[in-house]
Design a protein around this motif. Structure first.
Motif, mmCIF file in Angstrom:
data_model
loop_
_atom_site.group_PDB
_atom_site.id
_atom_site.type_symbol
_atom_site.label_atom_id
_atom_site.label_comp_id
_atom_site.label_asym_id
_atom_site.label_seq_id
_atom_site.Cartn_x
_atom_site.Cartn_y
_atom_site.Cartn_z
ATOM 1 N N ILE A 180 13.750 -5.511 2.743
ATOM 2 C CA ILE A 180 12.343 -5.779 3.028
ATOM 3 C C ILE A 180 11.521 -5.254 1.861
ATOM 4 C CG2 ILE A 180 10.402 -5.256 4.558
ATOM 5 C CD1 ILE A 180 12.486 -7.127 5.768
ATOM 6 N N THR A 181 10.581 -6.065 1.366
ATOM 7 C CA THR A 181 9.682 -5.678 0.283
ATOM 8 C C THR A 181 8.249 -5.996 0.703
ATOM 9 O OG1 THR A 181 9.564 -7.797 -0.878
ATOM 10 C CG2 THR A 181 11.512 -6.411 -1.305
ATOM 11 N N PRO A 182 7.245 -5.545 -0.042
ATOM 12 C CA PRO A 182 5.857 -5.911 0.280
ATOM 13 C C PRO A 182 5.614 -7.415 0.294
ATOM 14 C CG PRO A 182 5.878 -4.030 -1.189
ATOM 15 C CD PRO A 182 7.308 -4.507 -1.100
ATOM 16 N N ALA A 183 6.507 -8.178 -0.348
ATOM 17 C CA ALA A 183 6.340 -9.637 -0.372
ATOM 18 C C ALA A 183 7.015 -10.324 0.813
ATOM 19 C CB ALA A 183 6.901 -10.189 -1.675
ATOM 20 N N SER A 184 7.766 -9.599 1.638
ATOM 21 C CA SER A 184 8.466 -10.216 2.764
ATOM 22 C C SER A 184 7.470 -10.815 3.746
ATOM 23 C CB SER A 184 9.333 -9.178 3.475
ATOM 24 O OG SER A 184 10.342 -8.693 2.611
ATOM 25 N N ARG A 185 7.772 -12.026 4.209
ATOM 26 C CA ARG A 185 6.864 -12.743 5.116
ATOM 27 C C ARG A 185 6.879 -12.109 6.499
ATOM 28 N NH1 ARG A 185 8.295 -16.654 8.479
ATOM 29 N NH2 ARG A 185 10.199 -17.110 7.300
ATOM 30 N N LEU A 231 1.536 10.453 11.255
ATOM 31 C CA LEU A 231 1.541 9.171 10.553
ATOM 32 C C LEU A 231 2.564 9.206 9.427
ATOM 33 C CD1 LEU A 231 -0.026 6.409 10.120
ATOM 34 C CD2 LEU A 231 -1.371 7.650 8.414
ATOM 35 N N ALA A 232 3.271 8.071 9.246
ATOM 36 C CA ALA A 232 4.184 7.895 8.115
ATOM 37 C C ALA A 232 4.011 6.477 7.573
ATOM 38 C CB ALA A 232 5.629 8.137 8.531
ATOM 39 N N THR A 233 4.328 6.284 6.289
ATOM 40 C CA THR A 233 4.202 4.965 5.666
ATOM 41 C C THR A 233 5.498 4.574 4.972
ATOM 42 O OG1 THR A 233 3.296 5.909 3.626
ATOM 43 C CG2 THR A 233 1.718 5.216 5.314
ATOM 44 N N SER A 234 5.657 3.248 4.812
ATOM 45 C CA SER A 234 6.866 2.703 4.180
ATOM 46 C C SER A 234 6.551 1.309 3.666
ATOM 47 C CB SER A 234 8.002 2.638 5.206
ATOM 48 O OG SER A 234 9.146 2.000 4.686
ATOM 49 N N THR A 235 7.382 0.815 2.771
ATOM 50 C CA THR A 235 7.299 -0.593 2.366
ATOM 51 C C THR A 235 8.567 -1.363 2.731
ATOM 52 O OG1 THR A 235 8.100 -0.026 0.145
ATOM 53 C CG2 THR A 235 5.696 -0.143 0.462
ATOM 54 N N ASP A 236 9.574 -0.655 3.304
ATOM 55 C CA ASP A 236 10.838 -1.341 3.586
ATOM 56 C C ASP A 236 11.426 -1.019 4.967
ATOM 57 O OD1 ASP A 236 11.759 1.248 3.276
ATOM 58 O OD2 ASP A 236 13.040 0.824 1.541
ATOM 59 N N LEU A 237 10.703 -0.252 5.789
ATOM 60 C CA LEU A 237 11.117 0.159 7.134
ATOM 61 C C LEU A 237 12.232 1.201 7.141
ATOM 62 C CD1 LEU A 237 11.147 -3.150 9.260
ATOM 63 C CD2 LEU A 237 9.373 -1.379 9.185
ATOM 64 N N VAL A 238 12.775 1.546 5.986
ATOM 65 C CA VAL A 238 13.899 2.483 5.921
ATOM 66 C C VAL A 238 13.476 3.819 5.327
ATOM 67 C CG1 VAL A 238 16.206 2.885 4.980
ATOM 68 C CG2 VAL A 238 15.550 0.590 5.744
ATOM 69 N N HIS A 239 12.746 3.777 4.246
ATOM 70 C CA HIS A 239 12.320 4.994 3.561
ATOM 71 C C HIS A 239 10.858 5.268 3.922
ATOM 72 C CE1 HIS A 239 15.584 3.212 1.129
ATOM 73 N NE2 HIS A 239 16.005 4.465 1.102
ATOM 74 N N TRP A 240 10.631 6.379 4.609
ATOM 75 C CA TRP A 240 9.310 6.704 5.144
ATOM 76 C C TRP A 240 8.762 7.970 4.494
ATOM 77 C CZ3 TRP A 240 6.625 3.569 8.414
ATOM 78 C CH2 TRP A 240 7.341 2.522 9.001
ATOM 79 N N GLU A 241 7.456 7.953 4.215
ATOM 80 C CA GLU A 241 6.761 9.130 3.704
ATOM 81 C C GLU A 241 5.836 9.649 4.805
ATOM 82 O OE1 GLU A 241 3.497 10.489 0.291
ATOM 83 O OE2 GLU A 241 4.253 8.426 0.338
ATOM 84 N N LYS A 242 6.057 10.878 5.224
ATOM 85 C CA LYS A 242 5.173 11.491 6.206
ATOM 86 C C LYS A 242 3.862 11.858 5.526
ATOM 87 C CE LYS A 242 8.989 13.158 9.043
ATOM 88 N NZ LYS A 242 9.709 14.321 9.616
#
Length: 339
Positions: free
Chosen positions: A10-15, A139-150
Motif C-alpha cells: 500500500i502506498t499513498p497512490a493506492s486507490r 493517535l498514530a499515522t501511516s502510509t501503508d497500514l503496517v508501519h505506524w508512527e505514534k
C-alpha cells in the motif's frame, strides 16, 4: 484462512474505496448477520492473538478489504493486527501485530479499538491506550497500514466528562477518553472534526489532524434518548457522507436495562449529522438499533451481551459492518447498497 509475513503493498497512490461506490441515504440497512460468523477467531499458535480477536477498523484499498483488529494474548494485553480479503469474508492475517504497546500510558493493557480514516494518502488511526488504570485516546499515522508512527502523548489528558454507571447514577471523571471517529473532510470553517467519547458523544477539532482541541464536556454533541442507549454512546467507524451532503455516524450503545434488552447490553445504531452544525446535535437517529445481540458468542463471551462496531465499508455492492462479538471474536453483518 491463513497467515502471511508479507502484506499487500500500500502506498499513498493506492486507490481507496469500492470501484462502483454509491453514496448512501439515511439509514443504511437493513443489516443481516453473516451465517458463517465469526470471521476471525483467536489462534493459540500466534501469541499476540491467542486469547481474543474483536473490534476492527475497516478500509477498502485496491479492491481489497483491510481490517485493523484488536488482538489479545493470554495476559489480556492488546495489540493491533492486520488482515485483508478480496471478498470481504475470507481473510489472510499478517503474522505479527502492526501496533504494540511501547509507552507508559499503554503499559499493562496495551493498545485497543482502532478507528481509521485516510486523508491525502495518510492513514490516521485513533486508538485507546490502556495502562490498567485510565483509558486514553491516542493517535498514530501511516502510509501503508503496517508501519505506524505514534503521534505524541494522549490527545486529551485533562478532559473531564460525566459517565452513567451501570446502576444508573452519574459521576464526574478526569482523563478518561476513548473512541475517536474523524470526519474525512474539513467543515465549512476549515476544521477537521472528531466525535469521541464512551458516555456522551463529545467533539474535538483540528487544523492539521495531529493536534486536537476538545470542546468542553458541556458542549457535547449527543447523549442517549432511547432506553436501549441510556448507559453510554460510543462512536463507531469514520462517518459516511450521504448523497445530500450530510453524514451518517454508526455508533455503539449500552443500556442499564430496557424492555427487550438486558442490563449492560450493547447494540449498534445510526444517526444523521450535519458536519457544519455539530453544536445543534444529531438531525435524526434510529428508533431501533441496526444490529442487536442474538448469536451465542454475542450473548456469552469475554464480556457478555456485546455487539460493537468500529469498521464499515461499501464493497462489491454491499455494506460490510464488521463488529466484535462478546469482546471475543469478530463477525460481519451486510446490507444492500441503496439504488
Amino acid at each position: 484462512m491463513g497467515y502471511s509475513s508479507t502484506p499487500p503493498v500500500i502506498t499513498p497512490a493506492s486507490r481507496e474505496g469500492d470501484a462502483n461506490y454509491t453514496p448512501p441515504t439515511f439509514p443504511i440497512g437493513p443489516f443481516t448477520k453473516y451465517a458463517h460468523n465469526p470471521l476471525l477467531v483467536p489462534n493459540p499458535e500466534h501469541e499476540f492473538e491467542s486469547a481474543y480477536i474483536y473490534n476492527a477498523a475497516a478500509i477498502v484499498l485496491e479492491d481489497t478489504v483491510f481490517l485493523l483488529y484488536r488482538a489479545q494474548n493470554a495476559a489480556k494485553v492488546s495489540t493491533i493486527g492486520l488482515a485483508w480479503s478480496s471478498d470481504g469474508y475470507n481473510f489472510t492475517r499478517l503474522d505479527r501485530p502492526v501496533l504494540e504497546p511501547s509507552e507508559p500510558w499503554e503499559a499493562g493493557g496495551g493498545v485497543e479499538d482502532p478507528r481509521v480514516v485516510r486523508i491525502e494518502g495518510v492513514f490516521y488511526m485513533t486508538y485507546t491506550a490502556w495502562d490498567l488504570d485510565i483509558p486514553r485516546l491516542c493517535l498514530a499515522t501511516s502510509t501503508d497500514l503496517v508501519h505506524w508512527e505514534k503521534r505524541g502523548p494522549p490527545l486529551f489528558p485533562d478532559f473531564m466528562d460525566v459517565e452513567c454507571t451501570p446502576e444508573g447514577k452519574t459521576q464526574i471523571r478526569r482523563g478518561h477518553t476513548k473512541s475517536g471517529a474523524i470526519f474525512p473532510e474539513r467543515n465549512a470553517d476549515g476544521k477537521y472534526m472528531m466525535i469521541f467519547g464512551d458516555a456522551f458523544l463529545c467533539v474535538a477539532e483540528s487544523d492539521d489532524l495531529i493536534h486536537w482541541r476538545a470542546r468542553p464536556f458541556n458542549e457535547h454533541f449527543a447523549t442517549g434518548v432511547h432506553p436501549w442507549e441510556n448507559r453510554l454512546l460510543e462512536p463507531g467507524p469514520t462517518p459516511i457522507k450521504t448523497r445530500d451532503g450530510r453524514w451518517i455516524l454508526v455508533y455503539n450503545v449500552a443500556t442499564t436495562g430496557a424492555p427487550g434488552y438486558g442490563e449492560e447490553q450493547y447494540s449498534i445504531s445510526q444517526m444523521l449529522i450535519d458536519l457544519d452544525r455539530l453544536s445543534e446535535g444529531p438531525l435524526a437517529r434510529l428508533e431501533r438499533p441496526s444490529v442487536v445481540v442474538s448469536a451465542p458468542n454475542e450473548r456469552l463471551g469475554q464480556v457478555n451481551k456485546v455487539v460493537f462496531c468500529e469498521g464499515m465499508v461499501q464493497f462489491r455492492g454491499r455494506w460490510f459492518m464488521y463488529y466484535g462479538q462478546g469482546d471475543s471474536e469478530l463477525g460481519v453483518a451486510t446490507a444492500d447498497v441503496q439504488k
